[in-house]
Write a protein that holds these residues in place. Sequence first.
Motif, mmCIF file in Angstrom:
data_model
loop_
_atom_site.group_PDB
_atom_site.id
_atom_site.type_symbol
_atom_site.label_atom_id
_atom_site.label_comp_id
_atom_site.label_asym_id
_atom_site.label_seq_id
_atom_site.Cartn_x
_atom_site.Cartn_y
_atom_site.Cartn_z
ATOM 1 N N ASP A 201 -6.735 -8.564 11.825
ATOM 2 C CA ASP A 201 -5.490 -8.861 12.532
ATOM 3 C C ASP A 201 -4.255 -8.528 11.698
ATOM 4 O O ASP A 201 -3.227 -8.103 12.242
ATOM 5 C CB ASP A 201 -5.454 -10.336 12.936
ATOM 6 C CG ASP A 201 -6.498 -10.689 13.986
ATOM 7 O OD1 ASP A 201 -7.034 -9.762 14.626
ATOM 8 O OD2 ASP A 201 -6.780 -11.884 14.159
ATOM 9 N N GLU A 202 -4.361 -8.720 10.374
ATOM 10 C CA GLU A 202 -3.186 -8.487 9.537
ATOM 11 C C GLU A 202 -2.812 -7.012 9.478
ATOM 12 O O GLU A 202 -1.639 -6.675 9.285
ATOM 13 C CB GLU A 202 -3.407 -9.036 8.126
ATOM 14 C CG GLU A 202 -3.470 -10.553 8.044
ATOM 15 C CD GLU A 202 -2.191 -11.238 8.511
ATOM 16 O OE1 GLU A 202 -1.112 -10.611 8.428
ATOM 17 O OE2 GLU A 202 -2.280 -12.389 8.975
ATOM 18 N N VAL A 203 -3.770 -6.129 9.649
ATOM 19 C CA VAL A 203 -3.427 -4.703 9.746
ATOM 20 C C VAL A 203 -2.444 -4.507 10.894
ATOM 21 O O VAL A 203 -1.434 -3.802 10.761
ATOM 22 C CB VAL A 203 -4.690 -3.841 9.939
ATOM 23 C CG1 VAL A 203 -4.311 -2.409 10.306
ATOM 24 C CG2 VAL A 203 -5.531 -3.831 8.663
ATOM 25 N N GLY A 204 -2.719 -5.149 12.019
ATOM 26 C CA GLY A 204 -1.826 -5.047 13.166
ATOM 27 C C GLY A 204 -0.480 -5.682 12.925
ATOM 28 O O GLY A 204 0.557 -5.167 13.369
ATOM 29 N N HIS A 205 -0.449 -6.802 12.209
ATOM 30 C CA HIS A 205 0.821 -7.476 11.936
ATOM 31 C C HIS A 205 1.704 -6.630 11.025
ATOM 32 O O HIS A 205 2.920 -6.496 11.267
ATOM 33 C CB HIS A 205 0.572 -8.839 11.285
ATOM 34 C CG HIS A 205 -0.242 -9.763 12.137
ATOM 35 N ND1 HIS A 205 -0.710 -10.979 11.688
ATOM 36 C CD2 HIS A 205 -0.697 -9.641 13.412
ATOM 37 C CE1 HIS A 205 -1.388 -11.566 12.645
ATOM 38 N NE2 HIS A 205 -1.412 -10.778 13.703
ATOM 39 N N VAL A 206 1.113 -6.073 9.986
ATOM 40 C CA VAL A 206 1.886 -5.209 9.087
ATOM 41 C C VAL A 206 2.338 -3.955 9.828
ATOM 42 O O VAL A 206 3.449 -3.452 9.615
ATOM 43 C CB VAL A 206 1.058 -4.857 7.834
ATOM 44 C CG1 VAL A 206 1.819 -3.875 6.941
ATOM 45 C CG2 VAL A 206 0.724 -6.126 7.043
ATOM 46 N N ALA A 207 1.489 -3.462 10.719
ATOM 47 C CA ALA A 207 1.867 -2.295 11.522
ATOM 48 C C ALA A 207 3.110 -2.584 12.354
ATOM 49 O O ALA A 207 3.975 -1.704 12.523
ATOM 50 C CB ALA A 207 0.711 -1.869 12.421
ATOM 51 N N ALA A 248 -6.492 0.523 4.795
ATOM 52 C CA ALA A 248 -5.832 -0.492 5.624
ATOM 53 C C ALA A 248 -4.336 -0.231 5.704
ATOM 54 O O ALA A 248 -3.719 -0.399 6.765
ATOM 55 C CB ALA A 248 -6.095 -1.883 5.061
ATOM 56 N N ARG A 249 -3.736 0.180 4.604
ATOM 57 C CA ARG A 249 -2.295 0.460 4.618
ATOM 58 C C ARG A 249 -1.980 1.671 5.499
ATOM 59 O O ARG A 249 -0.971 1.687 6.201
ATOM 60 C CB ARG A 249 -1.781 0.653 3.190
ATOM 61 C CG ARG A 249 -1.629 -0.675 2.434
ATOM 62 C CD ARG A 249 -1.105 -0.483 1.024
ATOM 63 N NE ARG A 249 -0.811 -1.770 0.399
ATOM 64 C CZ ARG A 249 0.369 -2.383 0.430
ATOM 65 N NH1 ARG A 249 1.378 -1.822 1.074
ATOM 66 N NH2 ARG A 249 0.546 -3.537 -0.180
ATOM 67 N N ARG A 250 -2.837 2.677 5.452
ATOM 68 C CA ARG A 250 -2.618 3.826 6.345
ATOM 69 C C ARG A 250 -2.749 3.395 7.805
ATOM 70 O O ARG A 250 -1.952 3.792 8.658
ATOM 71 C CB ARG A 250 -3.620 4.938 6.017
ATOM 72 C CG ARG A 250 -3.395 5.609 4.672
ATOM 73 C CD ARG A 250 -4.289 6.830 4.506
ATOM 74 N NE ARG A 250 -4.230 7.328 3.137
ATOM 75 C CZ ARG A 250 -5.173 7.134 2.213
ATOM 76 N NH1 ARG A 250 -6.280 6.448 2.518
ATOM 77 N NH2 ARG A 250 -5.036 7.613 0.993
ATOM 78 N N ALA A 251 -3.752 2.563 8.088
ATOM 79 C CA ALA A 251 -3.942 2.076 9.456
ATOM 80 C C ALA A 251 -2.749 1.239 9.914
ATOM 81 O O ALA A 251 -2.441 1.185 11.115
ATOM 82 C CB ALA A 251 -5.225 1.254 9.550
ATOM 83 N N ALA A 252 -2.074 0.591 8.955
ATOM 84 C CA ALA A 252 -0.907 -0.230 9.272
ATOM 85 C C ALA A 252 0.380 0.584 9.349
ATOM 86 O O ALA A 252 1.452 0.019 9.566
ATOM 87 C CB ALA A 252 -0.753 -1.342 8.239
ATOM 88 N N GLY A 253 0.281 1.904 9.163
ATOM 89 C CA GLY A 253 1.434 2.758 9.402
ATOM 90 C C GLY A 253 2.243 3.151 8.192
ATOM 91 O O GLY A 253 3.332 3.735 8.342
#
Length: 270
Positions: A201-207, A248-253
């Motif tokens: 979920d945090e990947v989405g929040h950072v995104a 994960a950081r790439r996935a978060a944009g």
Amino acid sequence: MEYDYLREHALHALLISDPKTKANYIKQLHQQGPWQVGADLAIQEPSQGVPGRPQKPDIVPPQQVKQRSLNTPEGRATLLHALAHIEFNAINLALDIIWRYADMPDAFYGDWLCVAYEEVLHFELLNQRLKTMGYVYGDFPAHDGLWDMAERTKHDLVARLALVPRTLEARGLDACPVVRAKLAQAGDEDSAAILDIILRDEVGHVALGNKWYHWICLQKDLDAVLLYPDLAEQYRAPRLRGPFNLPARRAAGFQPEELDYLEKQAQLKN
């Protein structure tokens, strides 16, 4: 519910001190929507009580929050308590960004309400796990680094987006796999499974932090990548240290040049 607009509801929820009551209020907000946002409302900040907190945990400087071996039940409980405190702060941060900043698109406020709801679920998972171990949220001291940065940036939405979701909360993307592995190694697979949910979920929040940071920079004709180091220096953001969870950081944009900057900063000597 007595308020007409989502931003008014968010401030009310932010001021609630009891975690269970706050959580239930946010669940109702999330489930009963869509709300009128009130994006143009000028809402006055309360003189006190922001954010609402329970009497426990005691808030202490970061160096006074002791780390214990994860090979002991108390050590694992201490870690889970620290994570629960991060999630409780994250609930308040999402509520704060909804009510505090006017004149953003309706989608901005809806996105952060979804974040608040998911942070509630994380907090409840961690607190329930603590209860199975004989503890509850509030049993150990905690520090307030996340909220301190929110206070520093409260008059600057660009800085808030750059330095809270994209910096301090993004640290969780790097830390989650490490902590999960340590819990699993200690035989605590139930707690490790909660970390899997939080990381997802945090990947989405950072995104969302990235999305709205770049959006507002575009509206203000600012170079989002070049601006970040200046904001980090102005608001005294901590220099992040690796290793970084690059997938994960790439996935978060995060853009390649932003990840390069992180890597270079991590290599600098104190």
